[in-house]
Scaffold this motif. Structure first.
Motif, PDB file in Angstrom:
ATOM      1  N   MET A   1       0.721  -1.186   0.156  1.00 30.85           N
ATOM      2  CA  MET A   1       0.187  -0.031  -0.068  1.00 30.85           C
ATOM      3  C   MET A   1       0.884   1.146  -0.086  1.00 30.85           C
ATOM      4  O   MET A   1       1.851   1.182   0.819  1.00 30.85           O
ATOM      5  N   SER A   2       0.435   2.317  -0.888  1.00 32.24           N
ATOM      6  CA  SER A   2       1.304   3.420  -0.772  1.00 32.24           C
ATOM      7  C   SER A   2       0.483   4.505  -0.132  1.00 32.24           C
ATOM      8  O   SER A   2      -0.593   4.705  -0.302  1.00 32.24           O
ATOM      9  N   TRP A   3       1.301   5.236   0.327  1.00 28.15           N
ATOM     10  CA  TRP A   3       0.796   6.333   1.452  1.00 28.15           C
ATOM     11  C   TRP A   3       1.265   7.764   0.984  1.00 28.15           C
ATOM     12  O   TRP A   3       2.510   7.761   0.494  1.00 28.15           O
ATOM     13  N   ALA A   4       0.479   8.692   0.904  1.00 28.69           N
ATOM     14  CA  ALA A   4       0.949   9.948   0.288  1.00 28.69           C
ATOM     15  C   ALA A   4       1.730  10.628   1.595  1.00 28.69           C
ATOM     16  O   ALA A   4       1.396  10.475   2.761  1.00 28.69           O
ATOM     17  N   SER A   5       2.765  11.480   1.167  1.00 32.61           N
ATOM     18  CA  SER A   5       3.479  12.116   2.227  1.00 32.61           C
ATOM     19  C   SER A   5       2.659  13.192   2.626  1.00 32.61           C
ATOM     20  O   SER A   5       1.709  13.674   2.309  1.00 32.61           O
ATOM     21  N   PRO A   6       2.813  13.610   4.055  1.00 35.39           N
ATOM     22  CA  PRO A   6       1.920  14.747   4.692  1.00 35.39           C
ATOM     23  C   PRO A   6       1.892  16.244   3.864  1.00 35.39           C
ATOM     24  O   PRO A   6       1.113  16.709   3.743  1.00 35.39           O
ATOM     25  N   GLU A   7       3.283  16.204   3.084  1.00 35.98           N
ATOM     26  CA  GLU A   7       3.346  17.442   2.331  1.00 35.98           C
ATOM     27  C   GLU A   7       2.248  17.387   1.092  1.00 35.98           C
ATOM     28  O   GLU A   7       1.557  18.279   0.772  1.00 35.98           O
ATOM     29  N   ASP A   8       1.999  16.261   0.627  1.00 32.54           N
ATOM     30  CA  ASP A   8       1.088  16.067  -0.574  1.00 32.54           C
ATOM     31  C   ASP A   8      -0.245  16.305  -0.253  1.00 32.54           C
ATOM     32  O   ASP A   8      -0.926  17.088  -0.842  1.00 32.54           O
ATOM     33  N   ILE A   9      -0.484  15.661   1.036  1.00 33.97           N
ATOM     34  CA  ILE A   9      -1.970  15.884   1.436  1.00 33.97           C
ATOM     35  C   ILE A   9      -2.034  17.301   1.874  1.00 33.97           C
ATOM     36  O   ILE A   9      -3.160  17.858   1.529  1.00 33.97           O
ATOM     37  N   TYR A  10      -1.100  17.904   2.548  1.00 31.23           N
ATOM     38  CA  TYR A  10      -1.358  19.287   2.934  1.00 31.23           C
ATOM     39  C   TYR A  10      -1.673  20.324   1.762  1.00 31.23           C
ATOM     40  O   TYR A  10      -2.591  21.264   1.674  1.00 31.23           O
ATOM     41  N   THR A  11      -0.957  20.032   0.607  1.00 27.09           N
ATOM     42  CA  THR A  11      -1.127  21.208  -0.552  1.00 27.09           C
ATOM     43  C   THR A  11      -2.316  20.797  -1.443  1.00 27.09           C
ATOM     44  O   THR A  11      -2.829  21.578  -2.012  1.00 27.09           O
ATOM     45  N   SER A  12      -2.803  19.380  -1.111  1.00 24.23           N
ATOM     46  CA  SER A  12      -3.711  19.262  -2.260  1.00 24.23           C
ATOM     47  C   SER A  12      -4.963  19.053  -1.771  1.00 24.23           C
ATOM     48  O   SER A  12      -6.116  19.370  -2.315  1.00 24.23           O
ATOM     49  N   THR A  13      -5.386  19.300  -0.249  1.00 27.13           N
ATOM     50  CA  THR A  13      -6.651  19.094   0.176  1.00 27.13           C
ATOM     51  C   THR A  13      -6.817  20.378   1.197  1.00 27.13           C
ATOM     52  O   THR A  13      -7.811  20.497   1.854  1.00 27.13           O
ATOM     53  N   SER A  14      -6.022  21.369   1.063  1.00 29.07           N
ATOM     54  CA  SER A  14      -6.273  22.453   1.978  1.00 29.07           C
ATOM     55  C   SER A  14      -6.100  23.697   0.900  1.00 29.07           C
ATOM     56  O   SER A  14      -5.991  23.898   0.094  1.00 29.07           O
ATOM     57  N   LEU A  15      -6.256  24.757   1.761  1.00 34.49           N
ATOM     58  CA  LEU A  15      -6.227  26.155   1.203  1.00 34.49           C
ATOM     59  C   LEU A  15      -4.795  26.618   0.830  1.00 34.49           C
ATOM     60  O   LEU A  15      -4.518  27.740   0.210  1.00 34.49           O
ATOM     61  N   ALA A  16      -3.790  25.745   1.105  1.00 37.61           N
ATOM     62  CA  ALA A  16      -2.414  26.239   1.015  1.00 37.61           C
ATOM     63  C   ALA A  16      -1.886  26.716  -0.396  1.00 37.61           C
ATOM     64  O   ALA A  16      -1.241  27.625  -0.792  1.00 37.61           O
ATOM     65  N   SER A  17      -2.417  26.109  -1.289  1.00 39.96           N
ATOM     66  CA  SER A  17      -2.566  26.325  -2.918  1.00 39.96           C
ATOM     67  C   SER A  17      -2.924  27.555  -3.218  1.00 39.96           C
ATOM     68  O   SER A  17      -2.546  28.190  -4.386  1.00 39.96           O
ATOM     69  N   TYR A  18      -3.814  28.246  -2.502  1.00 37.25           N
ATOM     70  CA  TYR A  18      -4.345  29.650  -2.800  1.00 37.25           C
ATOM     71  C   TYR A  18      -3.672  30.654  -2.173  1.00 37.25           C
ATOM     72  O   TYR A  18      -3.976  31.974  -2.094  1.00 37.25           O
ATOM     73  N   LEU A  19      -2.735  30.600  -1.012  1.00 42.50           N
ATOM     74  CA  LEU A  19      -2.272  31.472  -0.223  1.00 42.50           C
ATOM     75  C   LEU A  19      -1.562  32.317  -1.371  1.00 42.50           C
ATOM     76  O   LEU A  19      -0.962  32.113  -2.406  1.00 42.50           O
ATOM     77  N   ASP A  20      -1.777  33.785  -1.197  1.00 36.30           N
ATOM     78  CA  ASP A  20      -1.028  34.986  -1.915  1.00 36.30           C
ATOM     79  C   ASP A  20      -1.716  34.918  -3.192  1.00 36.30           C
ATOM     80  O   ASP A  20      -1.166  35.415  -4.160  1.00 36.30           O
TER      81      ASP A  20
END
Length: 128
Positions: A1-20
């Motif tokens: 089973m492959s797990w996504a890294s915390p960084e991948d989850i953070y940027t794909s499921t949060s507002l982080a990609s919309y900052l600035d």
């Protein structure tokens, strides 16, 4: 089973990609806010910089400046990034002053209230 890294989850499921970036935020009460996302938390509480409320009545609109604005996450219905290279509104829309848009909003509310009160008065005609 492959797990996504915390960084991948953070940027794909949060507002982080919309900052600035410039966003449009639709609130539960129907208001539309525009501004640059500067911060957020796990509850989708957000801080917009250079925020304004875009009020639209028919073909009239006004961007009412709000400055630095904090939005409680539970009031957010939709968040979307605005393309700064494209025109935001159709060409038939007319920009008006804040006083003019407030007057148009009041007229629209009064018309809606009148329609509702007329419907209540006419309920006895319902012959279902």
């Amino acid at each position: 089973m492959s797990w996504a890294s915390p960084e991948d989850i953070y940027t794909s499921t949060s507002l982080a990609s919309y900052l600035d970036k410039k966003l449009l935020v639709l609130l539960r009460d129907g208001r539309k806010l525009l501004g640059i996302l500067r911060s957020f938390d796990q509850f989708a509480n957000a801080v917009l910089e250079s925020a304004c409320e875009r009020a639209i009545v028919g073909d009239l609109y006004c961007d009412i400046p709000l400055g630095l604005y904090i939005i409680r996450g539970e009031n957010v219905v939709l968040i979307g990034e605005l393309d700064v290279d494209k025109e935001e509104l159709p060409p038939h829309m007319t920009r008006v002053s804040e006083a003019e848009i407030r007057k148009a909003q009041k007229a629209e509310r009064d018309a809606t209230d009148l329609k509702g009160s007329m419907r209540k008065r006419m309920e006895f005609l319902d012959m279902d």
